[in-house]
Design an enzyme around this catalytic site. Structure first.
Site, PDB file in Angstrom:
ATOM      1  N   MET A 118      -2.199  10.062 -13.279  1.00 34.23           N
ATOM      2  CA  MET A 118      -1.211   9.055 -12.882  1.00 34.23           C
ATOM      3  C   MET A 118      -1.871   7.721 -12.561  1.00 34.23           C
ATOM      4  SD  MET A 118       2.113   8.986 -12.703  1.00 34.23           S
ATOM      5  CE  MET A 118       2.759  10.592 -12.252  1.00 34.23           C
ATOM      6  N   ALA A 162       0.941  17.197 -14.782  1.00 35.00           N
ATOM      7  CA  ALA A 162       1.637  15.961 -15.162  1.00 35.00           C
ATOM      8  C   ALA A 162       1.145  14.776 -14.348  1.00 35.00           C
ATOM      9  CB  ALA A 162       3.140  16.134 -14.997  1.00 35.00           C
ATOM     10  N   ALA A 210       5.834   2.405  -8.666  1.00 38.10           N
ATOM     11  CA  ALA A 210       6.275   3.758  -8.303  1.00 38.10           C
ATOM     12  C   ALA A 210       5.296   4.399  -7.326  1.00 38.10           C
ATOM     13  CB  ALA A 210       6.422   4.624  -9.552  1.00 38.10           C
ATOM     14  N   ARG A 236      -5.534   0.701 -15.941  1.00 36.16           N
ATOM     15  CA  ARG A 236      -6.382   1.285 -14.907  1.00 36.16           C
ATOM     16  C   ARG A 236      -7.261   2.407 -15.488  1.00 36.16           C
ATOM     17  NH1 ARG A 236      -0.771   1.973 -11.948  1.00 36.16           N
ATOM     18  NH2 ARG A 236      -0.520  -0.107 -11.086  1.00 36.16           N
ATOM     19  N   LYS A 272       0.913   4.679 -20.023  1.00 36.63           N
ATOM     20  CA  LYS A 272       1.638   5.928 -20.253  1.00 36.63           C
ATOM     21  C   LYS A 272       1.173   6.677 -21.510  1.00 36.63           C
ATOM     22  CE  LYS A 272       3.728   5.103 -16.499  1.00 36.63           C
ATOM     23  NZ  LYS A 272       2.995   5.555 -15.292  1.00 36.63           N
ATOM     24  N   ASP A 321       1.183  -1.859  -6.480  1.00 36.51           N
ATOM     25  CA  ASP A 321       1.702  -0.994  -7.527  1.00 36.51           C
ATOM     26  C   ASP A 321       3.218  -0.889  -7.361  1.00 36.51           C
ATOM     27  OD1 ASP A 321       1.675   1.008  -9.604  1.00 36.51           O
ATOM     28  OD2 ASP A 321       1.833   2.523  -8.036  1.00 36.51           O
ATOM     29  N   ASP A 381      -0.981   3.848  -4.767  1.00 40.01           N
ATOM     30  CA  ASP A 381      -0.863   5.247  -4.345  1.00 40.01           C
ATOM     31  C   ASP A 381      -1.617   6.203  -5.255  1.00 40.01           C
ATOM     32  OD1 ASP A 381       1.477   6.733  -6.244  1.00 40.01           O
ATOM     33  OD2 ASP A 381       1.472   4.552  -6.221  1.00 40.01           O
ATOM     34  N   HIS A 389      -1.972   8.282 -20.507  1.00 37.36           N
ATOM     35  CA  HIS A 389      -1.638   9.368 -19.594  1.00 37.36           C
ATOM     36  C   HIS A 389      -1.280  10.633 -20.384  1.00 37.36           C
ATOM     37  CE1 HIS A 389       0.265  10.459 -15.511  1.00 37.36           C
ATOM     38  NE2 HIS A 389       0.303  11.557 -16.257  1.00 37.36           N
TER      39      HIS A 389
END
Length: 271
Positions: A51, A47, A16, A162, A55, A14, A188, A58
């Site tokens: 994750m 928020a 970030a 994902r 986006k 990944d 992560d 999200h």
């Protein structure tokens, strides 16, 4: 049954929270800002909850959180709809593009881990919930610091992001590696680990450097030991419960996991 007894061929990472942007801060702060612009404050935990997803997805999933949906309804008289999500996503893109380089420092240990992977002959792939134009910025910032993966696949380039496996599988095509058990997915986020699991790959969860703890490096280092231990324990538990084969603090612990996977492959084990 056929059994693969060879070495690892590819490590798919990944971005970030995994290789750059310790704490996975860049997307989180922008999600908060776009909801604020629509008169609905959200917390950092809200928020971060979805994750790893595309986006736009999200943004939609934040609105599906009960507390957020209630605050939206109190403000607008109705739950958030597709038009609201599209409007926020349209605002999100330029805001995210504008701040990405502010959070582009490589996470300590990244260059060393990549160098060891290269030494072993592994190919380096990557997946991301960022859009391709966002990745153009991240790739340039990473290259200036000495990191350049062999392949990068964004959620918008495949049928679904994902936790679906398509970005991982597209990496295999672009890297020309097989079988799937010769690949390791490193992430992560819970959806990012699930992405690797759904693709049939070995998975390594990074508990501290990314979304699960969600603190920039300086703030993490400044925490009291007891606070660190509690946050680390919670993050490890989340990663383990979603099925990660290995969980370590950050990318500096990756090579030890790869060593163990190599041993298991030689014994004919599969993920």
């Amino acid at each position: 049954r056929r059994a693969y007894l060879g070495p690892i061929k590819a490590v798919i990472l990944d971005w970030a929270g995994t290789t750059m942007d310790f704490g996975c801060m860049a997307p989180a702060v922008v999600f908060i800002e776009v909801y604020k612009r629509h008169g609905v404050p959200i917390t950092m935990d809200e928020a971060r909850a979805p994750m790893g997803a595309h986006k736009r997805v999200h943004i939609q999933k934040i609105g599906e959180i009960d507390a957020v949906g209630q605050r939206w309804t109190e403000k607008h008289g109705r739950p958030p709809g597709d038009d609201d999500v599209e409007a926020m996503f349209t605002e999100f893109v330029p805001l995210q593009l504008a701040c990405l380089s502010d959070y582009s420092d490589l996470i300590p240990g990244t260059l060393e881990a990549i160098a060891e992977c290269r030494k072993r002959g592994y190919k380096i792939g990557s997946t991301t919930g960022y859009l391709p134009e966002m990745m153009d910025i991240n790739l340039k910032d990473a290259a200036r610091q000495g990191y350049a993966p062999d392949a990068t696949v964004s959620a918008g380039q495949v049928p679904a992001g994902r936790p679906y496996p398509f970005m991982c599988l597209q990496n295999m095509i672009e890297l020309q590696v097989w079988p799937v058990e010769a690949c390791v997915k490193v992430d992560d986020t819970v959806p990012g680990v699930e992405e690797g699991l759904n693709a049939g790959m070995w998975t390594v969860g990074l508990a501290v450097s990314g979304n699960e703890v969600g603190l920039p490096l300086a703030e993490w280092r400044a925490l009291a030991d007891d606070d660190k231990a509690a946050r680390r324990q919670r993050a490890y538990r989340r990663m383990e419960q979603c099925g990660a084969h290995y969980v370590v603090d950050d990318i500096s612990g990756l090579v030890a996991c790869l060593d163990d996977i190599e041993s298991r492959l030689k014994r004919g084990e599969k993920p």
